[in-house]
Each structure stands twice: as structure tokens, then as C-alpha cells.
Design a protein around this motif. Structure first.
Motif, PDB file in Angstrom:
ATOM      1  N   SER A  76      18.500  -0.093 -64.951  1.00 55.87           N
ATOM      2  CA  SER A  76      17.558   0.395 -65.715  1.00 55.87           C
ATOM      3  C   SER A  76      17.916   1.929 -65.939  1.00 55.87           C
ATOM      4  O   SER A  76      18.293   2.540 -64.959  1.00 55.87           O
ATOM      5  N   PHE A  77      17.320   2.648 -66.941  1.00 59.42           N
ATOM      6  CA  PHE A  77      17.741   4.005 -67.105  1.00 59.42           C
ATOM      7  C   PHE A  77      16.615   4.810 -67.750  1.00 59.42           C
ATOM      8  O   PHE A  77      15.662   4.184 -68.285  1.00 59.42           O
ATOM      9  N   SER A  78      16.527   6.044 -67.168  1.00 60.88           N
ATOM     10  CA  SER A  78      15.478   6.873 -67.783  1.00 60.88           C
ATOM     11  C   SER A  78      16.134   8.127 -68.162  1.00 60.88           C
ATOM     12  O   SER A  78      16.892   8.845 -67.482  1.00 60.88           O
ATOM     13  N   LEU A  79      15.715   8.617 -69.440  1.00 60.15           N
ATOM     14  CA  LEU A  79      16.513   9.802 -70.140  1.00 60.15           C
ATOM     15  C   LEU A  79      15.652  10.938 -70.306  1.00 60.15           C
ATOM     16  O   LEU A  79      14.596  10.692 -70.979  1.00 60.15           O
ATOM     17  N   GLY A  80      15.931  12.030 -69.619  1.00 61.97           N
ATOM     18  CA  GLY A  80      15.273  13.322 -69.716  1.00 61.97           C
ATOM     19  C   GLY A  80      16.231  14.315 -69.869  1.00 61.97           C
ATOM     20  O   GLY A  80      17.240  14.313 -70.783  1.00 61.97           O
ATOM     21  N   GLU A  81      16.218  15.497 -69.282  1.00 61.24           N
ATOM     22  CA  GLU A  81      17.351  16.386 -69.314  1.00 61.24           C
ATOM     23  C   GLU A  81      18.319  15.846 -68.554  1.00 61.24           C
ATOM     24  O   GLU A  81      19.595  16.259 -68.863  1.00 61.24           O
ATOM     25  N   CYS A  82      18.272  14.899 -67.795  1.00 59.25           N
ATOM     26  CA  CYS A  82      19.453  14.224 -67.187  1.00 59.25           C
ATOM     27  C   CYS A  82      19.008  12.680 -67.423  1.00 59.25           C
ATOM     28  O   CYS A  82      18.088  12.439 -67.845  1.00 59.25           O
ATOM     29  N   ILE A  83      20.120  11.891 -67.058  1.00 60.48           N
ATOM     30  CA  ILE A  83      19.953  10.495 -66.966  1.00 60.48           C
ATOM     31  C   ILE A  83      19.865   9.991 -65.568  1.00 60.48           C
ATOM     32  O   ILE A  83      20.630  10.012 -64.608  1.00 60.48           O
ATOM     33  N   SER A  84      18.848   9.103 -65.375  1.00 60.27           N
ATOM     34  CA  SER A  84      18.630   8.625 -64.208  1.00 60.27           C
ATOM     35  C   SER A  84      18.892   7.026 -64.272  1.00 60.27           C
ATOM     36  O   SER A  84      18.373   6.417 -65.109  1.00 60.27           O
ATOM     37  N   ILE A  85      19.669   6.402 -63.402  1.00 58.06           N
ATOM     38  CA  ILE A  85      20.029   5.053 -63.565  1.00 58.06           C
ATOM     39  C   ILE A  85      19.583   4.415 -62.076  1.00 58.06           C
ATOM     40  O   ILE A  85      20.178   4.784 -61.245  1.00 58.06           O
ATOM     41  N   GLU A  86      19.463   3.146 -62.203  1.00 57.85           N
ATOM     42  CA  GLU A  86      18.476   2.725 -60.841  1.00 57.85           C
ATOM     43  C   GLU A  86      19.343   1.343 -61.037  1.00 57.85           C
ATOM     44  O   GLU A  86      19.171   0.418 -62.037  1.00 57.85           O
ATOM     45  N   ASN A  87      19.687   0.580 -59.926  1.00 59.50           N
ATOM     46  CA  ASN A  87      20.075  -0.698 -59.724  1.00 59.50           C
ATOM     47  C   ASN A  87      18.763  -1.400 -59.032  1.00 59.50           C
ATOM     48  O   ASN A  87      18.825  -1.357 -57.948  1.00 59.50           O
ATOM     49  N   SER A  88      18.115  -2.331 -59.895  1.00 60.21           N
ATOM     50  CA  SER A  88      17.053  -2.945 -59.077  1.00 60.21           C
ATOM     51  C   SER A  88      17.265  -3.831 -58.386  1.00 60.21           C
ATOM     52  O   SER A  88      16.603  -3.903 -57.248  1.00 60.21           O
ATOM     53  N   THR A  89      18.583  -4.208 -58.111  1.00 62.70           N
ATOM     54  CA  THR A  89      18.886  -5.367 -57.012  1.00 62.70           C
ATOM     55  C   THR A  89      19.220  -4.539 -55.725  1.00 62.70           C
ATOM     56  O   THR A  89      18.698  -5.341 -54.726  1.00 62.70           O
ATOM     57  N   THR A  90      20.081  -3.524 -55.703  1.00 64.76           N
ATOM     58  CA  THR A  90      20.277  -2.896 -54.646  1.00 64.76           C
ATOM     59  C   THR A  90      19.093  -1.771 -54.327  1.00 64.76           C
ATOM     60  O   THR A  90      19.056  -1.198 -53.178  1.00 64.76           O
TER      61      THR A  90
END
Length: 442
Positions: A76-90
Motif C-alpha cells: 500500500s502507498f500513501s502520497l504526501g510530501e513523501c511516499i510512504s510504502i507498507e508491506n501488509s504481509t511483513t
């Protein structure tokens, strides 16, 4: 998976392939549905050269590379001033600068790492762009966000079938053999069958409806749409889901039935009756597959439901009711089916096989035989210049009630269909009317 837009909004990204929502994407889809010729489609099938030889397709290493990479499922991604990326599995997450967005965009689909480098070399500052690619990939690997195509090719990524397959897996596992499985000695097995036949006669090689109107078919046609080699027919077979209003001829129907399920010859059976020979193999030469042609658009043959008499090469009429009123629902609400000229319901007359082979594992062979015979019919359709299809999305109970089938003795297994093709289309794979948007590439 969620994909971040450049304006900061977040949208869902399907893991099976990104949906196209732009006007260009919709236009491309419409062109595909209409069967428009695409250069990329033409290199995947064998073609006959002018000298009569056939050019065979090979895997395109540019489109399927074992070293290609992409995001794993569940990112999943969240885009603001930076890009947050999360692996929901780990549960691991990282933050990247917005400069990485073009790289992330490419990783939503399979891409070769060298393609990322080639793109970086075109930047105004190639050294910095290459460093950005390397750093982005390194950070993504920290959270196990990337997968390599070889894992897909090896099948390691996917678990065994889940709860939806419980009944099927029970059958497959209960009929599984082991290295110590003992098979009958042929001489002893045949002697036991001969003794059994003294008290209980073997089932006939033929199933017929003797008390219904019978219509003999004309001889099957013996020449196809054009003089083509067998390899070219094999390579040209494609599933069609869009058909012309033009009826097929009785000769074509006759050919589909004869070359798909008809009797080419017979030999005496020592236990009585005969052994039938067809264009496809069958366990014990018993051929349990029975065919029920549902005639929709055949020149000279009234619409209705029939049973194919193998012995007499003709149609036994079970109903004169117009099948156009029910065939869509019986075939799982697939509206395009009604455009075809004929639908062949394939069943298996189980008593014929069970008399000789009284054990469950043989059901595997019986079901496989619907594929053997169906492929013969589909190749015949291609040879005749017709379109063909198969589907198992059936409402079995409807066919049972309409045709008078006993599911314990003669279960409905699969449908094969054929019809005339529209002349100016390259691809007939997509229905004329899409009820749901197809997955890209289907």
C-alpha cells in the motif's frame, strides 16, 4: 494494492493487473472488443509462409523475462510530501521522496531492472538518476516489497487450493495412487469380466432414445474452409465468444459431430456388443461421453434439443422448444452463447464404464475424455472456418430437467459450442456485449 496519484489521492490497484480508467485505455479496450488488428497480437500464432512451410511461435523473451521484477501482493502507498510504502504481509514500511514516483509506477507491472537503468540514462543527469534507481530498489528490498518473475514461473508464490476446492481435493486425494498400488493382471482381470458377463451383460456401446423422432444427418463435409496443413489448424484454434448471424450448414454440423464424437469404425467385443473406435482415445474403448446438440442456428435443422445417435449418425429430437429462451441461463448467464449456431452438452453415461471399472479413480479418465473429444470438435470447427468455445459454467440442474438426465447415471460435465464468424474481425475472443470489464490481457 493502493496506488498513489501524483495529486496525492489514493486509488485501489488490483493485484491481478492495473485497471485502465483513462479515455485512451477505454478506447483501447473498445478496439480490442471489436477485434481490431494489433501488430503485437500477430506474432503469437503460427503462420504459413508462401512456400507452404509454417512459422512457429516462440516465447518472447522481451515480454516474459525470468529476471523481471514487480511489487509483491499487499503493498500500500500513501502520497504526501513523501511516499510512504507498507508491506501488509511483513508490517514493514519505508518512506521515499516523490522523485521515486516514476520508478514505483513501472514496478506496478513486470519490468526488467535494465529497463529502469536505460530510462535513467536518458535523464538530464544520468548518474544521479541511476543512483536513485539503485537506492529505490535497495529500500524496497528492505521491506520485501519486490518479487522476481522466476517465482511466478516456478509456481512457488501460490498456495494449494483453498476451501472452495474442498470437494474436488477430497476426490483427487481419495483416488490418488501410491508407489505400492497393485493393478490387476490383464489375464486375470479379463477372466473375471468374462465370468461377470455370464450373469450381468455388459452395457451397450451405444445410448439411444428409441421412442423420439429421429433425423438422420447428411454425410460430414470432407473439405475445410481452405486447404490448410494440420499444424496451421492447430495454431489457429482460438476461443470465440462473438458470432455472426449466418447459420452453419447441416454438413458442418454433421462434421462437428462425426469428427468430434462419431464412430469411425467398430470391432467385435468378446463379451458381447462391439468396441467403438473414435477420433479420440477412451479407457477400455468404452467411450462414455454422450452428446446433446442444442441447435440454435443450423440451416435445415429445426431449433431444438437433441441427442446424437452415434450408431445411426443422426439426431434424436428430445424437445422442439426454442432453446434461445433458456440457453443463456443454463450456461451461467453468458449472453454471448446464444449467438452460436450449436451448443453441445457433454455428459458421461457412467454405467457403461462402471460395469468394467468398478473403482472411483476411473472418474478421472471419464472427465478427461470430455477434453479429448471436445478438442477434436474444436479443431474440426477451426478446419471448417468456424469459431468454437468451451465452458463449464453450467447450471447442471437446468440441463438435467430440460433433457431428462439422471445426474447419478449421466452427469452434465461441460459444453462445447460452434458458430459462424464475422468476416472482418481478427479476434473474436471478446463478446459483442461486455457485462463486466475484462482483466487486461484476457
Amino acid at each position: 494494492m493502493a496506488r498513489a496519484n501524483r495529486d496525492g489521492a489514493t486509488r485501489t490497484h488490483a493485484t491481478a493487473g492495473e485497471k485502465k480508467s483513462s479515455k485512451d485505455g477505454a478506447a483501447a479496450h473498445n478496439r480490442k472488443a471489436a477485434g481490431e488488428k494489433k501488430v503485437s497480437d500477430l506474432g503469437t500464432r503460427g503462420r504459413v509462409r508462401e512456400d507452404g512451410t509454417t512459422r512457429y511461435p516462440t516465447a518472447n523473451s522481451d515480454s516474459i523475462g525470468e529476471n523481471d521484477i514487480r511489487f509483491v501482493d499487499g503493498i500500500s502507498f500513501s502520497l504526501g510530501e513523501c511516499i510512504s510504502i507498507e508491506n501488509s504481509t511483513t508490517g514493514k514500511a519505508i518512506t521515499l521522496s516523490r522523485d521515486a514516483l516514476p520508478i514505483l509506477d513501472q514496478l506496478l507491472n513486470w519490468t526488467n531492472p535494465t529497463a529502469l537503468v536505460r530510462q535513467a540514462l536518458k535523464a538530464s543527469e544520468p548518474a544521479s538518476a541511476i543512483d536513485r534507481v539503485a537506492e529505490t530498489l535497495r529500500r524496497l528490498l528492505e521491506i520485501n516489497a519486490l518479487t522476481c518473475r522466476w517465482r511466478d514461473l516456478s509456481g512457488d508464490r501460490l498456495p494449494p487450493p483453498g476451501p472452495g476446492w474442498r470437494s474436488a481435493m477430497r476426490f483427487l486425494l481419495e483416488t490418488r495412487t501410491t508407489k505400492d498400488t497393485v493393478y490387476a493382471v490383464p489375464a486375470e482381470f479379463n477372466a473375471a469380466l468374462a465370468e461377470k458377463a455370464v450373469f450381468t451383460r455388459q452395457a451397450s456401446a451405444f445410448l439411444e432414445y428409441v421412442d423420439v423422432p429421429f433425423r438422420p444427418l447428411c454425410p460430414p463435409v470432407t473439405s475445410g474452409a481452405n486447404a490448410r496443413s494440420f499444424p496451421s489448424i492447430m495454431l489457429d484454434r482460438r476461443t470465440a465468444r462473438r458470432f455472426a448471424d449466418r447459420p452453419i450448414t447441416e454438413g458442418q454440423l454433421s462434421a462437428l459431430l462425426f469428427y468430434g464424437w462419431g464412430m469411425t469404425t467398430s470391432v467385435p467385443n468378446p463379451l458381447g456388443d462391439v468396441f467403438v473406435r473414435k477420433t479420440s482415445p477412451s479407457g477400455g474403448s468404452l467411450h462414455p461421453v454422450e452428446v446433446y446438440p442444442i441447435v440454435l442456428n443450423v440451416q435445415g435443422v429445426p431449433r431444438g434439443s437433441y441427442h446424437y445417435s452415434v450408431r445411426r449418425h443422426g439426431l434424436e429430437q428430445l424437445s422442439s422448444a426454442d432453446p434461445r429462451h433458456w440457453i443463456i441461463r443454463a450456461c451461467g448467464d453468458q449472453e454471448w452463447v446464444v449467438e452460436s449456431a450449436v451448443v453441445f452438452l457433454c455428459t458421461a453415461f457412467l454405467p457403461r464404464t462402471a460395469w468394467k471399472y468398478d473403482f472411483s479413480r476411473v472418474a478421472r479418465a471419464v472427465m478427461a475424455e470430455t477434453g479429448f473429444t471436445g478438442q477434436s470438435a474444436l479443431l474440426t470447427a477451426t478446419w471448417l472456418g468456424l469459431g468454437g468455445f468451451t465452458t463449464a459454467a453450467l447450471r447442471d440442474e437446468m440441463f438435467e430437467e430440460l433433457l431428462g438426465l439422471d445426474p447419478v447415471r449421466q452427469p452434465a460435465l461441460i459444453v462445447i459450442g460452434a458458430g459462424s464468424l464475422e468476416p472482418n474481425l481478427v479476434s473474436h475472443a471478446r463478446p459483442r456485449k461486455e457485462t463486466v470489464e475484462p482483466v487486461e490481457g484476457s
